[in-house]
Design a protein around this motif. Sequence first.
Motif, short mmCIF file in Angstrom:
data_model
loop_
_atom_site.label_atom_id
_atom_site.label_comp_id
_atom_site.label_asym_id
_atom_site.label_seq_id
_atom_site.Cartn_x
_atom_site.Cartn_y
_atom_site.Cartn_z
N PRO A 142 0.84 -1.20 0.00
CA PRO A 142 0.00 0.00 0.00
C PRO A 142 0.88 1.26 0.00
O PRO A 142 1.93 1.27 0.64
N ASN A 143 0.44 2.25 -0.74
CA ASN A 143 1.11 3.56 -0.72
C ASN A 143 2.52 3.51 -1.33
O ASN A 143 3.35 4.38 -1.05
N GLN A 144 2.79 2.50 -2.17
CA GLN A 144 4.15 2.38 -2.69
C GLN A 144 4.44 3.42 -3.77
O GLN A 144 3.54 3.93 -4.44
N THR A 145 5.71 3.71 -3.92
CA THR A 145 6.18 4.61 -4.97
C THR A 145 7.08 3.83 -5.91
O THR A 145 7.43 2.68 -5.63
N GLU A 164 4.84 8.65 -8.16
CA GLU A 164 3.65 7.90 -7.78
C GLU A 164 3.44 6.67 -8.66
O GLU A 164 2.82 5.70 -8.24
N HIS A 178 10.84 -1.30 2.02
CA HIS A 178 9.92 -0.62 2.92
C HIS A 178 10.58 -0.41 4.29
O HIS A 178 11.15 -1.33 4.87
N SER A 219 13.43 4.62 0.92
CA SER A 219 12.16 4.34 1.57
C SER A 219 12.10 5.00 2.95
O SER A 219 11.08 5.55 3.36
N ARG A 262 7.82 6.01 2.64
CA ARG A 262 6.88 5.19 1.86
C ARG A 262 7.65 4.04 1.21
O ARG A 262 8.85 4.15 0.98
#
Lengths: 154, 150, 791
Positions: C31-34, C119, C208, C272, C277
């Motif tokens: 979730p919310n990864q770049t 994004e 992460h 990260s 993120r």
Amino acid sequence: MGYTLKVNVNGKAQEDDVNPRVLLVDYIREKLGLTGTHVGCDTSSCGACTVHVDGKAVKSCTMFAVQADGADITTIEGMCQNGELHPLQAGFKEEHGLQCGFCTPGMIMACADLLENNSNPSEDEIRHGLEGNFCRCTGYHNIVKAVQHAAENG
Amino acid sequence: MAVTLQKSYSLNLPRQDVWDAIITPEVLAEILPNCKSLEPLGDDEFNANIEIKIGPIKGKFNTKLSLFDIHEPNGYKFKVDGDGVKGAMSGEGEIQLSDHPDGTGFTFMAKGNVSGIIARVGQRLIEASGKKLMDQGFKNLKQKITTVPA
Amino acid sequence: MGKLVGQPIKRVEDNRFIKGEGKYTDDFNMPNQTFAVYVRSPHAHAKINSVDTSAAEAMDGVVKVFTGQDIADAGLAGSICGWQVDFKNGDTMKEPPHPIMVADKVRHVGDPVAMVIAEDKYTARDAAELVNVDYDVLGAIVDPKAAVEDGAAQVHDDVPNNTIYDWELGDSAATDAAFENAHHVTSLSYHNQKLVPNAIEPRAALAHYDANEDKYTLYSTSQNPHLARLVIGAFVLAIPEHKLRVISPDVGGGFGSKIFVYNDECGCLWASKQIGRPVKWTADRSEAFITDCHGRDHVTDAQMAFDADGNITGLRTKTYASMGAYLSNFSTCVPTYLHGTLMQGLYTTPAVHVDVTAVVTNTVPVDAYRGAGRPEATYSIERLMDTAAREMGMDPTELRRKNFIPAFDGVEQPGYQTQVALQYDSGDYETNMDKALQVADYESLKATRDKAKSEGRLVGIGFSTFIEACGIAPSAVVGSLGARVGLYDAASIRVHPTGKVTIHSGAHAHGQGHETTFAQVVADAFGIGMDDVNVIHGDTENVPFGMGTYGSRSLAVCGSAIMKSVDKVKEKGARIAAHKLECSPDDLEFANGAWTVKGTDKSVGFGDVALTAYVPHDYPADEEPGLDFASFYDPANFVYPFGTHICVVEVDKDTGEVDVTKYVAVDDCGNVINPMIVDGQVHGGVAQGIGQALYEGAVYDDDGQLLNGSMLDYTMPRADNFPMFETDKTETPCPHNPLGVKGIGEAGTIASTPAVVNAVMDALSDYGVKDLQMPLTPERVWSAMNSNGNA
């Protein structure tokens, strides 16, 4: 973004808003979460991304998703029918036609197209038919045998 | 990697007319392979944005173009030097005008160096692409001259 | 042979792969990864004047742009070299820094200068094109031999003459004397060309940092997650090891290139934490070409001396080995301890001397690639053998037979001490070659070749009788030679209350089939079924420890650790069984899944004992509950697989194209657990070796540009390049590990390259062509046929 894409993937109707620049393989992997289709190169050389679009093997890294609008798409995840392995899937396991497994989905999809056009190919025809797919593990020996196995048992 | 391009054409026009065209920045911008814009910087110096597409690779280069050894109406030499994310390019070349039974002979010669992904992926295609670009450039030139009011 | 061991059991792991349900690194998301994209140098050698990230940072969807300066400011060390090889005179090896991204100077095409995080990956790629780097291009050096010359471009300021070390092994004086007294000397000079590994799965990372737990997680395409954790934690990013989890899920082929801890993945982990993120990065193929460590790149002069009877009296080689622009983790040991030590081959050569100069060049770093050093050594020896046989008018098999080390089993007869440090464990080389000659039907092959030649067709037969050292490696030995890690392995066996078993393997499978072979071994050992055993690997949080998979070591080293744990389970199980059967453990024997009192029918099954261990109501005093053991195994020696490969080619007279028409491989990798998998490893290895001989090779221009950096341009073998391979085996057990196994992962690659080139030279024997540089492209072969006055 602004393009509504309607496709049928592995028998399931999909309708998604996609950016026209998105590659078919990215749509399949990222939007649909069907990660069995792999990306191995940027130049349509390796065949790891092979899927069927309207019954024909296509390298999905070389096609925009929107170009598939209205098409029936089959990915490796759609090859099993009612829990039964496709003869090629069974052939690859039976003949040890894979090692790391990364090229395998694309190989199976390319081989399926090959067998569709020639149900009883010779060794030479199989080898030429697989020219568009790289495998770095098997030396192709057992992939050839896997296709022969599928042709005999398909 | 080094790239050499050379090709000759002929035009059914007086040499002076061709000269007037190739020394005009707007026309020059049309002849230069895939030049997207050409802004004068000073005497015979320009900022040229060049976009090259070879096989699967497309790259934009911001280059500095300068003209030298200018001999009206026989031709001039040019130098290009620039960078882009897909690599760098540099080169020198020459445009020569000469007498020709058709009117004027036009020879484009360039020796250049490209680096980065264009060298890596495009090298087998680069000279073939270059020839195509020269043909296109010449076609543009011809069109430009014949549509320029005399 | 057991019920399962020795049988061609179908692979367990295939069930997910054939359905597209394997899970590779790029298949994972958070979730919310770049998404990260690296901006890489287009120049082989250039000074960085400035890096302008403003346009990229201003782009919609861009989260952050980092540059080499940010890395320098953070004080991060960057990747390290894991093996110190000092100069002949005792001076310390040169060890230039290898930062995660460079701030001052780029040293190869692909050196990273900035990292754009956005994004989504499309935006990241667009923004990467907006990062403007101003370079002053410098002269580049590509050729390993020219790199040491005065005046060559200097890759690193503090590495004079680009020389990392010079090194030698063997008796120089004795070898020179052998050459002075030689009846015949055969000489060859060649470039064992730079190869691009090209595992079909590109490298990837999903990194992460969890601020709440102060913990890092890295999914990566690594062949050895624990080693990655150790190197990243202790060196590259200085993260406490217990706060770093490395997961290598399914990995799409490695061939060595995924052993190493690359800066790219470390950069994602660091970033990260900076942005708070998850960061995902997946290399594209073009990036893989200029960032995955390449292999080989040795420039070698080699000579072999013979007496009048064809006995080898000496061998000497001088090699310039490129490390590329930086020292990758194991780069320095490849041309030395994995190459020089193999120069005995399987011959009784009494005097051997190997000289190696390791250099840096403005090319992609070089490290272990399938075979790593042993293919280069084997190429030298086996090319010399066939060439010498031709020069001396002998049959290549007779020359070999004359010089083979006599058979020894390492038990009754001692191991064979070579002139170049190693002691071979066991071998029977002549028997192996005879088997290959029989399988290939050499007499009829020769007749076919001669008949073809008389008809004007160019058919050739080439040999390679090879040995390699794998099962890497005894820690004390490699430590004394400069290794900065131990090379043992670890495995645990957890017997569950119901008698089911989980193996936690320190080895990592990326095509080798450990989930099948390890289960075969353990199921047989406990007399249970394959279905009762599960293999877990590739996660530092779930597997206690491990040193990973490379150097054909998994079964020989990790398999031995597994067997140590098996023995511990059996010992404790016997004590529990003895308690239940009211006897002494010494009175028990274990067979068919049960402990039986010798000479009686009183027995207790494996499952019963397991249950008792976890429900210890009626239990031996002083015995802990549970049946769960971990073991480390440090091998006593390398293992030494060997074999005979015979290649038959036909060269097209008009085009110079080489067609491999027959290929026979008779390998001896000791005891075989799964012949189907062994054959598969040989097929793949042979194909890769043929790839080097005929098709592959990184092509650089003098400016250091890689000119074939894509699968369109770099020729990899395809299905129609090969015949069906004919495989067979001899089995000479390894005397020093519990399974009696050697290794097979690299053998095919080590053996096949010289066999193919030897076959082509045999085909061209009437043309006076003594040698050709690999790859033997149609153009090179045709040109050779049409020069020397042959046109």
